[in-house]
Every structure is written in structure tokens, then in C-alpha cells.
Motif scaffolding. Structure first.
Motif, short mmCIF file in Angstrom:
data_model
loop_
_atom_site.label_atom_id
_atom_site.label_comp_id
_atom_site.label_asym_id
_atom_site.label_seq_id
_atom_site.Cartn_x
_atom_site.Cartn_y
_atom_site.Cartn_z
N ARG A 117 0.84 -1.21 0.00
CA ARG A 117 0.00 0.00 0.00
C ARG A 117 0.86 1.25 0.00
N VAL A 118 0.54 2.18 -0.88
CA VAL A 118 1.21 3.48 -0.91
C VAL A 118 0.16 4.55 -1.14
N ASP A 119 0.49 5.78 -0.73
CA ASP A 119 -0.40 6.92 -0.96
C ASP A 119 -0.04 7.65 -2.25
N ILE A 120 1.24 7.58 -2.60
CA ILE A 120 1.76 8.30 -3.75
C ILE A 120 2.56 7.33 -4.61
N LEU A 121 2.24 7.27 -5.88
CA LEU A 121 2.96 6.41 -6.82
C LEU A 121 3.53 7.27 -7.94
N VAL A 122 4.84 7.25 -8.08
CA VAL A 122 5.50 7.97 -9.17
C VAL A 122 6.10 6.93 -10.11
N ASN A 123 5.46 6.77 -11.26
CA ASN A 123 5.91 5.82 -12.27
C ASN A 123 7.03 6.46 -13.09
N ASN A 124 8.21 6.45 -12.51
CA ASN A 124 9.36 7.13 -13.11
C ASN A 124 10.22 6.21 -13.98
N LEU A 125 10.17 4.92 -13.72
CA LEU A 125 11.06 3.99 -14.43
C LEU A 125 10.96 4.16 -15.93
N GLY A 126 12.11 4.23 -16.58
CA GLY A 126 12.11 4.32 -18.03
C GLY A 126 13.51 4.08 -18.59
N ILE A 127 13.55 3.58 -19.80
CA ILE A 127 14.81 3.40 -20.51
C ILE A 127 14.75 4.20 -21.81
N PHE A 128 15.91 4.62 -22.29
CA PHE A 128 15.97 5.38 -23.53
C PHE A 128 17.31 5.14 -24.19
N GLY A 129 17.43 5.59 -25.40
CA GLY A 129 18.69 5.47 -26.12
C GLY A 129 18.47 5.69 -27.59
N PRO A 130 19.30 6.49 -28.22
CA PRO A 130 19.13 6.75 -29.65
C PRO A 130 19.47 5.52 -30.49
N LYS A 131 18.61 5.23 -31.46
CA LYS A 131 18.86 4.14 -32.40
C LYS A 131 17.99 4.37 -33.62
N ASP A 132 18.57 4.13 -34.79
CA ASP A 132 17.82 4.32 -36.02
C ASP A 132 16.66 3.33 -36.10
N LEU A 153 6.17 16.00 -18.04
CA LEU A 153 6.93 15.91 -19.29
C LEU A 153 8.23 16.68 -19.18
N PRO A 154 9.32 16.02 -18.79
CA PRO A 154 10.62 16.70 -18.80
C PRO A 154 11.10 16.91 -20.23
N GLY A 155 11.93 17.92 -20.40
CA GLY A 155 12.69 18.06 -21.62
C GLY A 155 14.06 17.47 -21.41
N PRO A 156 15.04 17.84 -22.23
CA PRO A 156 16.40 17.35 -22.01
C PRO A 156 16.87 17.69 -20.59
N THR A 157 17.27 16.68 -19.86
CA THR A 157 17.62 16.85 -18.45
C THR A 157 18.99 16.23 -18.19
N LEU A 158 19.78 16.92 -17.40
CA LEU A 158 21.16 16.48 -17.16
C LEU A 158 21.20 15.39 -16.10
N SER A 159 20.63 14.26 -16.43
CA SER A 159 20.68 13.08 -15.56
C SER A 159 21.95 12.29 -15.86
N GLU A 160 22.19 11.26 -15.06
CA GLU A 160 23.37 10.43 -15.30
C GLU A 160 23.32 9.78 -16.68
N GLY A 161 22.11 9.40 -17.10
CA GLY A 161 21.98 8.77 -18.41
C GLY A 161 22.36 9.70 -19.54
N VAL A 162 21.92 10.94 -19.47
CA VAL A 162 22.26 11.91 -20.50
C VAL A 162 23.75 12.24 -20.43
N GLN A 163 24.29 12.34 -19.24
CA GLN A 163 25.73 12.59 -19.11
C GLN A 163 26.53 11.47 -19.75
N ALA A 164 26.09 10.24 -19.57
CA ALA A 164 26.79 9.11 -20.19
C ALA A 164 26.71 9.21 -21.71
N MET A 165 25.55 9.63 -22.21
CA MET A 165 25.36 9.75 -23.65
C MET A 165 26.27 10.83 -24.24
N LEU A 166 26.56 11.86 -23.44
CA LEU A 166 27.36 12.99 -23.92
C LEU A 166 28.82 12.92 -23.48
#
Length: 264
Positions: free
Chosen positions: A82-97, A183-196
Motif C-alpha cells: 500500500r502506498v499513498d503516492i505512486l511515481v511511475n518514473n522507471l524508463g529506458i531510452f537510447g538513440p537508435k535508427d 513531461l521533462p525536456g532534455p535533463t542532465l541526468s546520469e543517463g544523459v551525461q553518459a550519452m554525452l
């Protein structure tokens, strides 16, 4: 505005780092009991230790589970029913043609980015309805509206997050449970830092400078002309789950730096 989430329990999926960890930190600062989630126990333990160091005295615990599977979602719900607040944040991304994305990768993005939130919302919202109070947030992206040609599979999932969020808000009309998308835009998370990382190494510039150049090149409609900080995105989520946001539901709340070129 003082946001007080004392006596509320909040679950943030995919919260061992990046935007998810920033959200968990913001919730802890607001007084909530926070449940941290990640796939690996050691990463969950490390995140909990870091969270307790940043917010001394916080009530936090963690569950290691792979939420990209039905079994992983069940593991989490069994551990924290049981929780009062649920933040469905999990996500994966990555550029690919588009022509290089195999069927199994489309399915992986669907399972992780969409079905984790569907399964957990289905599990947790009935008790919220019974209590007459609850908050659900789906982390979408400006890419859900502004589909990029280098990440079609990611954009597809972020659009689906918007659909599920709006539809679930309508399904829970009048219950005291709100459902919103952020809806975030480009955000300086660890994932984006790794990409750059390679670009930064080649340029010798700071990560913030490289990220700003990336935004200006890849998202020229950005009004802030830089990548957002993870804390800036987290701030919107903290508001969305607060008592003060009780009349905000079924909304797509943008923290995109103005990337989406629309007045509505």
C-alpha cells in the motif's frame, strides 16, 4: 508554499539515480516515507544510504525488483502492498535508427516504460480510492509530443504514458485520487551525461556546456537553451503529488524548458 507530505508513503520507481532519485529526495524533504526501487540490491542500498545522508532522519526503505516484468511488479507489491503516492518514473531510452530496432527491443521499451506503470497503478489505486486520497504521476517526456526521429521507440512509449495517465484520471473521477503526467525536456541526468561523455572528452568543455550545445542543436525550440537539472524536474512532481495540487488531474505538466512549441 509549504508542501507537507508527513504521514504519506511514496513509491518512486527507478529511483536509484537521476530524476527518480531527485524525486525521492524531494519527497523525503517534504516529510514523506519514501520507497526506493531499482533492479539491483546493491544500487538500492547505495541510494538509500545517500538519501539518508542528504535528508537526515528520513524514513526510507527500498525494494529491488525488475519492474519490466509482471513478476518484478508482483515482488514489489508483495513487499509494499500500500502506498499513498505512486511515481511511475522507471524508463529506458537510447538513440537508435528505426531500421536497427529489432522487435524484442520494441517489446522491452513497451514492458519497461509502459507496462510497469500500468501494472503498479492497477495494484495500488484501489486502496487509494478506498481511502479517498491518492496521487499517481506518470513520467512522460517532451518526446511524447515532439517525437524525435532518432528514438521512435522511446517516443512511442512516452506518448502512451500520456494516454494512460489521462484515461486513468478519467476512470478515477471524483474519487480524490489524481493522476497526472510530467513531461521533462532534455535533463542532465546520469543517463544523459553518459550519452554525452564522449563529446565532453573531445571538447574539454564542462558537461553543462556540452549539454547546452546538445539542446541548442537537437532541440532548437528550447526556450531556456540548456538542459534542465534533475531537481527542477523533481520540483514539478513534488507539487503534483501535494495537497495543494488537489484540483490538478488528467494534466500533462511540462518541465520541458519550452521545447514543445505550443501555447497549450
Amino acid at each position: 508554499m509549504h508542501i507537507d507530505l508527513s504521514n504519506k508513503t511514496a513509491l518512486v520507481t527507478g529511483s536509484t539515480h537521476g530524476i527518480g532519485f531527485a524525486i525521492a529526495t524531494g519527497l523525503a524533504r517534504a516529510g514523506a516515507t519514501v520507497i526506493v526501487n531499482g533492479r539491483k540490491p546493491d544500487r538500492v542500498d547505495t541510494a538509500l544510504a545517500k538519501l539518508r545522508d542528504i535528508v537526515p532522519g528520513t524514513d526510507a526503505r527500498g525494494v529491488a525488483a525488475d519492474l519490466g516484468t509482471a513478476e518484478g511488479c508482483k515482488t514489489l507489491v508483495d513487499a509494499e502492498p500500500r502506498v499513498d503516492i505512486l511515481v511511475n518514473n522507471l524508463g529506458i531510452f537510447g538513440p537508435k535508427d528505426f531500421y536497427e530496432i529489432p522487435d524484442e527491443e520494441w517489446q522491452q521499451f513497451f514492458d519497461v516504460n509502459i507496462m510497469s506503470g500500468v501494472r503498479l497503478s492497477r495494484a495500488y489505486t484501489p486502496a487509494m480510492v478506498e481511502a479517498g486520497w491518492g496521487r499517481v504521476v506518470f513520467m512522460s517526456s517532451e518526446s511524447g509530443l515532439n517525437i524525435s526521429d532518432e528514438m521512435l521507440h522511446y517516443g512511442m512509449t512516452k506518448t502512451a504514458n500520456l494516454s494512460v495517465s489521462r484515461g486513468l484520471a478519467k476512470r478515477l473521477a471524483g474519487t480524490g485520487v489524481t493522476v497526472n503526467a510530467v513531461l521533462p525536456g532534455p535533463t542532465l541526468s546520469e543517463g544523459v551525461q553518459a550519452m554525452l561523455a564522449d563529446k565532453q572528452a573531445e571538447s574539454g568543455k564542462s558537461m553543462e556546456e556540452v549539454a547546452a550545445e546538445f539542446v541548442q542543436q537537437a532541440r532548437p525550440s528550447s526556450i531556456i537553451q540548456r538542459a534542465a537539472k534533475v531537481e527542477e524536474v523533481a520540483n514539478m512532481v513534488i507539487y503534483a503529488v501535494s495537497e495543494q495540487a488537489s484540483a490538478t488531474t488528467g494534466a500533462a505538466l511540462r518541465v520541458d524548458g519550452g521545447v514543445v512549441d505550443s501555447i497549450a
